[in-house]
Design a protein around this motif. Structure first.
Motif, PDB file in Angstrom:
ATOM      1  N   GLY A 184       0.836  -1.191   0.000  1.00 59.12           N
ATOM      2  CA  GLY A 184       0.000   0.000   0.000  1.00 59.12           C
ATOM      3  C   GLY A 184       0.873   1.243   0.000  1.00 59.12           C
ATOM      4  N   LEU A 185       0.320   2.362  -0.466  1.00 61.65           N
ATOM      5  CA  LEU A 185       1.119   3.578  -0.559  1.00 61.65           C
ATOM      6  C   LEU A 185       1.556   4.054   0.826  1.00 61.65           C
ATOM      7  N   GLY A 186       0.664   3.991   1.802  1.00 67.08           N
ATOM      8  CA  GLY A 186       1.037   4.390   3.152  1.00 67.08           C
ATOM      9  C   GLY A 186       2.168   3.545   3.705  1.00 67.08           C
ATOM     10  N   GLU A 187       2.101   2.245   3.459  1.00 67.99           N
ATOM     11  CA  GLU A 187       3.161   1.336   3.903  1.00 67.99           C
ATOM     12  C   GLU A 187       4.473   1.667   3.211  1.00 67.99           C
ATOM     13  N   ALA A 188       4.408   1.974   1.915  1.00 70.54           N
ATOM     14  CA  ALA A 188       5.623   2.313   1.165  1.00 70.54           C
ATOM     15  C   ALA A 188       6.261   3.587   1.700  1.00 70.54           C
ATOM     16  N   VAL A 189       5.443   4.550   2.117  1.00 72.40           N
ATOM     17  CA  VAL A 189       5.975   5.783   2.709  1.00 72.40           C
ATOM     18  C   VAL A 189       6.648   5.472   4.041  1.00 72.40           C
ATOM     19  N   ARG A 190       5.984   4.672   4.869  1.00 66.74           N
ATOM     20  CA  ARG A 190       6.553   4.335   6.182  1.00 66.74           C
ATOM     21  C   ARG A 190       7.859   3.566   6.052  1.00 66.74           C
ATOM     22  N   ASP A 191       7.951   2.733   5.019  1.00 63.11           N
ATOM     23  CA  ASP A 191       9.153   1.918   4.816  1.00 63.11           C
ATOM     24  C   ASP A 191      10.276   2.697   4.129  1.00 63.11           C
ATOM     25  N   GLY A 192      10.022   3.944   3.773  1.00 64.31           N
ATOM     26  CA  GLY A 192      11.045   4.745   3.107  1.00 64.31           C
ATOM     27  C   GLY A 192      11.190   4.453   1.633  1.00 64.31           C
ATOM     28  N   ARG A 193      10.253   3.717   1.059  1.00 66.70           N
ATOM     29  CA  ARG A 193      10.329   3.409  -0.368  1.00 66.70           C
ATOM     30  C   ARG A 193       9.729   4.523  -1.224  1.00 66.70           C
ATOM     31  N   VAL A 194       8.953   5.398  -0.597  1.00 70.32           N
ATOM     32  CA  VAL A 194       8.417   6.590  -1.255  1.00 70.32           C
ATOM     33  C   VAL A 194       8.747   7.785  -0.370  1.00 70.32           C
ATOM     34  N   GLU A 195       9.476   8.739  -0.924  1.00 68.86           N
ATOM     35  CA  GLU A 195       9.791   9.975  -0.201  1.00 68.86           C
ATOM     36  C   GLU A 195       8.725  11.015  -0.523  1.00 68.86           C
TER      37      GLU A 195
END
Length: 209
Positions: A184-195
């Motif tokens: 999910g996009l929120g998960e990707a942000v939390r994991d640092g995969r999306v800045e």
């Protein structure tokens, strides 16, 4: 212009496929969801389509009320193609089809073309409920999104026209995982995969997700 072919079945799904079931038609719709496009731009972003087939599909789409063609005023003086309301109504169809086909992406093959803006539709799905202007930067290119847009374009190629509410910097691998439904996009942000940068409501919502 050739007459429309039909399945001759009294079924709404069959009637829909009478209009959009030909090869390339839905992918042309995908490109025109970005707003008016010139023929040369469409051909460049639909690698593999022949000029004859593209011209034929565009004529069929105009005949069937899915798109229109108009001439830009000078100094442009070029013809552009754009979706009608009926054509724009295919957005949820393409999003559902993309979600269903996400698991089929697998590993990218050597023969697979890619354009950065092809990741626009899965990202729009992830941003459902948000509204604003979002710029997305990948190594493959830059595009922008209009989540919550009404009748206008839902995405566009290139940088955002003006200051975006949020800027996302990520990579094709992360976008592929989002398209597959693995992330999910929120998960990707939390994991640092999306800045995420920006001060708009979309940026704040993503940072707080």
């Amino acid at each position: 212009m050739s007459p429309r072919r039909s399945y001759d079945q009294y079924c709404s799904a069959a009637r829909a496929l009478d209009l959009v079931g030909d090869r390339w038609t839905l992918l042309i719709v995908r490109e025109l969801l970005a707003g008016p496009r010139r023929y040369t731009d469409l051909h460049a972003d639909l690698p593999g389509v022949s000029t004859d087939v593209l011209a034929s599909r565009l004529k069929d789409m105009e005949r069937d009320g899915l798109s229109t063609r108009r001439r830009l005023p000078p100094p442009g003086a070029a013809y552009v193609y754009e979706l009608t309301r009926q054509g724009r109504d295919l957005l949820p169809v393409l999003q559902a089809l993309g979600e269903w086909g996400g698991p089929e992406l697998g590993e990218r093959r050597p023969t697979d073309a890619v354009r950065a803006h092809w990741f626009a539709l899965p990202l729009l799905r992830e941003l459902e409920g948000e509204a604003g202007l979002v710029e997305v930067r990948l190594d493959e290119g830059v595009f922008h999104l209009h989540p919550g847009a009404g009748d206008g374009p839902v995405y566009g190629d290139g940088p955002a026209p003006g200051e975006p509410d949020a800027r996302l910097v990520t990579d094709a691998g992360t976008c592929t995982a989002l398209a597959r439904g693995e992330l999910g996009l929120g998960e990707a942000v939390r994991d640092g995969r999306v800045e995420v940068t920006g001060d708009g409501a979309v940026a704040k919502a993503l940072r707080e997700a």
